[in-house]
Write an enzyme that holds these catalytic residues in place. Structure first.
Site, mmCIF file in Angstrom:
data_model
loop_
_atom_site.group_PDB
_atom_site.id
_atom_site.type_symbol
_atom_site.label_atom_id
_atom_site.label_comp_id
_atom_site.label_asym_id
_atom_site.label_seq_id
_atom_site.Cartn_x
_atom_site.Cartn_y
_atom_site.Cartn_z
ATOM 1 N N LYS A 1 0.818 -1.219 0.000
ATOM 2 C CA LYS A 1 0.000 0.000 0.000
ATOM 3 C C LYS A 1 0.850 1.268 0.000
ATOM 4 O O LYS A 1 0.428 2.312 -0.491
ATOM 5 C CB LYS A 1 -0.963 0.012 1.182
ATOM 6 C CG LYS A 1 -2.124 -0.947 0.960
ATOM 7 C CD LYS A 1 -3.270 -0.664 1.897
ATOM 8 C CE LYS A 1 -4.457 -1.544 1.560
ATOM 9 N NZ LYS A 1 -4.252 -2.959 1.965
ATOM 10 N N GLU B 1 -10.081 6.835 4.403
ATOM 11 C CA GLU B 1 -10.849 5.893 5.218
ATOM 12 C C GLU B 1 -10.006 4.623 5.304
ATOM 13 O O GLU B 1 -9.163 4.369 4.450
ATOM 14 C CB GLU B 1 -12.209 5.591 4.586
ATOM 15 C CG GLU B 1 -12.189 4.527 3.485
ATOM 16 C CD GLU B 1 -12.042 5.118 2.089
ATOM 17 O OE1 GLU B 1 -11.698 6.313 1.969
ATOM 18 O OE2 GLU B 1 -12.258 4.368 1.130
ATOM 19 N N SER C 1 1.676 -9.774 -1.144
ATOM 20 C CA SER C 1 1.384 -8.338 -1.024
ATOM 21 C C SER C 1 1.819 -7.746 0.314
ATOM 22 O O SER C 1 2.037 -6.547 0.423
ATOM 23 C CB SER C 1 -0.109 -8.106 -1.244
ATOM 24 O OG SER C 1 -0.874 -8.980 -0.432
#
Ligand SMILES: *Cc1c(COP(=O)(O)O)cnc(C)c1O
Length: 420
Positions: free
Chosen positions: A97, A119, A389
Site C-alpha cells: 500500500k 478511510e 502483497s
C-alpha cells in the site's frame, strides 16, 4: 526496473471508463475537483522531476526493489511448476500500500494540499497513509468504522504514534462503507486544502488509474527480475490476491498485453459456501453490476442495491466490490478470477513459512494457496509468480487464535494477570 508509466490496451478510455465499468458518478460538488485532479495528474506524468521524485522515494524510503524469490523448497515439496514470490512484505510498513501512498502524497504536495483524509477498514491503508503524512508533514485524518476501530487497536495505536487523528465512525453499520462515506463528506467540505487519498483501485475516475500506475512498479520489477534470474522472457502465470485489486493490477499491468502470460486474481472464498455474507468473492460469487462509491463495477448487493455483508478471515480482502478495471478484465476474459477459502489460506501460510522462511499476510496467503494448487498440476518447466502483497506480522491476533488457540489464550491471560 525503475518506476515508469505503462500504457496497455486495457487502459481507461477518454471518458474515464473501462468498457462499461468505472466512470465518476459523484455529487456535483465533486465533479470539478476530480477534473482538476485528473488535469494535475496528467501534468505530473509529463514532469520528469515528478517521476524522479517517485523513483527516489521508492528506492530510499520504501526500500525498493523488493525481492523476487525462487521458492525452490516449496516448488519441490509441491512437485510441479517453479514458484516465485514477489515479496512486497519487505516494503516499508510491510505491504504494497505504501507504493500508491507515496505517489499520491507527491501529487497532493504538487497540488499545494497540506491535509490528507482517508478511510480505512482493517487499518493497513490508514497506517500507510499516516506514514507518508508524517514524512511529508501533512495533517492526516483517518476515518474508521467503530467496529474496526475496536477490533484493530494495534493499527489505531500505530497511526496515532505517526501523528494521525483516527476518527471512529458511529453511523450505519460502523464498518468500512460508513468510514468511506464519512471521509468523502470530510473531503467535500474541505476540498480547498485537502487531498482525498484512496487505498485501492476503486472509487471515481481518475483514482483507479492513479493507484494502478503507482502499483505497477511491482510488475515492472518482476518482469526484469524474472528475466535476469531465469533467462526467460516471462513467467507462465502471475497470481495475486484481490480485495479492491491494487496489488493484483500492479503485478498484472506490464503483462496485460503479453498474451502468453496467464493472469489469475484470487478472491476471498471465506467459509467456502455460496451463502451471501459467507465470502467476499465477487466474480465466482455472482456479484451484480451497480454504482457504489462513485464508480460502476461488480458488487455483492441485494436486489434493491443494498451492499451485502461479507466474510473473510483476512480483513484486506473482504471488500464487497472490485475495482472497475478488474470488472473489465474479467469481461474481456484477460484475467481469470478464482476464490480460495479461509482454511486453505491458513494452510498456505504455514506451508510458505515452513518451506521458505516467509510468513505472508493472510490476504497474500490466498494467492499462495491458489499458486500451490496450480503448481501441482503443471510440469517443472513452468513458472508461477505470486505476489506476496504483505507480511504476516499484523495478523498475529487472527492467526494465533486459529493455529494455536489454547496457547494463545494462555498467553493473553498471563499478560492480563501480570498487570494486576
Ligand atoms: C489491503 C491489502 C490487500 C488488498 O488490497 P488490494 O487493493 O486488493 O491489493 C492485500 N494484501 C495486503 C497485505 C493488504 O494490506
Amino acid at each position: 526496473m525503475e518506476f515508469q508509466f505503462i500504457h496497455t490496451s486495457y487502459d481507461v478510455d477518454i471518458d474515464g471508463h473501462f468498457g462499461e465499468y468505472g466512470g465518476a458518478y459523484v455529487p456535483e460538488v465533486l465533479r470539478q475537483p476530480l477534473i482538476e485532479l485528473e488535469k494535475q495528474y496528467r501534468a505530473a506524468q509529463q514532469d520528469e522531476s515528478f517521476v524522479a521524485h517517485v523513483r527516489r522515494l521508492f528506492n530510499e524510503f520504501v526500500g525498493r526493489p523488493t525481492p523476487l524469490h525462487h521458492c525452490k523448497n516449496l516448488s519441490s515439496a509441491v512437485g510441479g511448476a517453479q514458484i516465485f514470490i514477489k515479496n512486497e512484505g519487505l516494503a516499508h510498513t510491510g505491504a504494497h500500500k505504501i507504493n500508491h501512498c507515496i505517489g499520491q502524497a507527491l501529487l497532493a504536495e504538487r497540488m499545494g494540499k497540506r491535509k490528507i483524509v482517508a478511510e480505512t477498514g482493517a487499518g493497513q491503508h490508514g497506517l500507510a497513509t499516516a506514514t507518508i503524512s508524517a514524512l511529508f508533514g501533512f495533517e492526516c485524518t483517518v476515518y474508521m468504522g467503530e467496529i474496526d476501530y475496536d477490533r484493530q487497536r494495534p493499527n489505531v495505536y500505530y497511526m496515532e504514534q505517526l501523528g494521525a487523528t483516527v476518527v471512529p465512525v458511529k453511523d450505519g453499520t460502523r464498518r468500512l462503507k460508513d468510514a468511506a462515506i464519512a471521509a468523502m463528506k470530510h473531503w467535500t467540505t474541505n476540498i480547498g486544502d485537502t487531498y482525498f487519498l484512496l487505498g485501492s483501485v476503486i472509487g471515481p475516475h481518475p483514482y483507479p488509474t492513479i493507484i494502478k500506475d503507482f502499483q505497477t512498479i511491482i510488475g515492472i520489477e518482476v518482469q526484469s527480475q524474472f528475466r535476469r534470474q531465469t533467462g526467460r522472457e516471462n513467467p507462465d502465470f502471475c497470481v495475486a490476491c484481490v480485495g479492491g485489486g491494487s496489488n493484483a493490477i500492479g503485478l498484472f499491468n506490464p503483462f496485460l498485453d503479453e498474451v502468453n502470460v496467464r493472469l489469475i486474481g484470487v478472491e476471498a472464498g471465506g467459509r467456502g459456501t455460496a451463502i451471501r455474507g459467507d465470502h467476499a468473492s465477487k466474480i465466482e460469487g455472482k456479484a451484480t453490476v451497480g454504482v457504489v462509491e462513485g464508480y460502476k463495477s461488480f458488487f455483492l448487493q441485494n436486489d434493491s442495491g443494498q451492499i451485502s455483508n461479507t466474510h473473510s478471515i483476512s480483513a484486506g480482502v473482504d471488500y464487497s466490490g472490485i475495482g472497475p478495471q478488474h470488472a473489465y478484465l474479467h469481461s474481456r476474459g484477460r484475467v481469470e478470477y478464482v476464490a480460495v477459502e479461509d482454511s486453505d489460506a491458513l494452510k498456505a501460510l504455514q506451508l510458505l513459512a515452513k518451506n521458505e522462511g516467509v510468513i505472508p499476510a493472510l490476504e497474500s496467503a490466498h494467492a499462495v494457496a491458489y499458486a500451490v494448487k496450480l503448481a501441482s498440476t503443471l510440469d517443472a518447466s513452468k513458472s508461477i509468480v505470486v505476489n506476496v502483497s504483505g507480511r504476516g506480522d499484523k495478523d498475529i491476533f487472527i492467526t494465533a487464535k486459529s493455529l494455536i488457540p489454547s496457547k494463545w489464550d494462555e498467553y493473553l491471560k498471563s499478560q492480563i494477570a501480570a498487570d494486576h
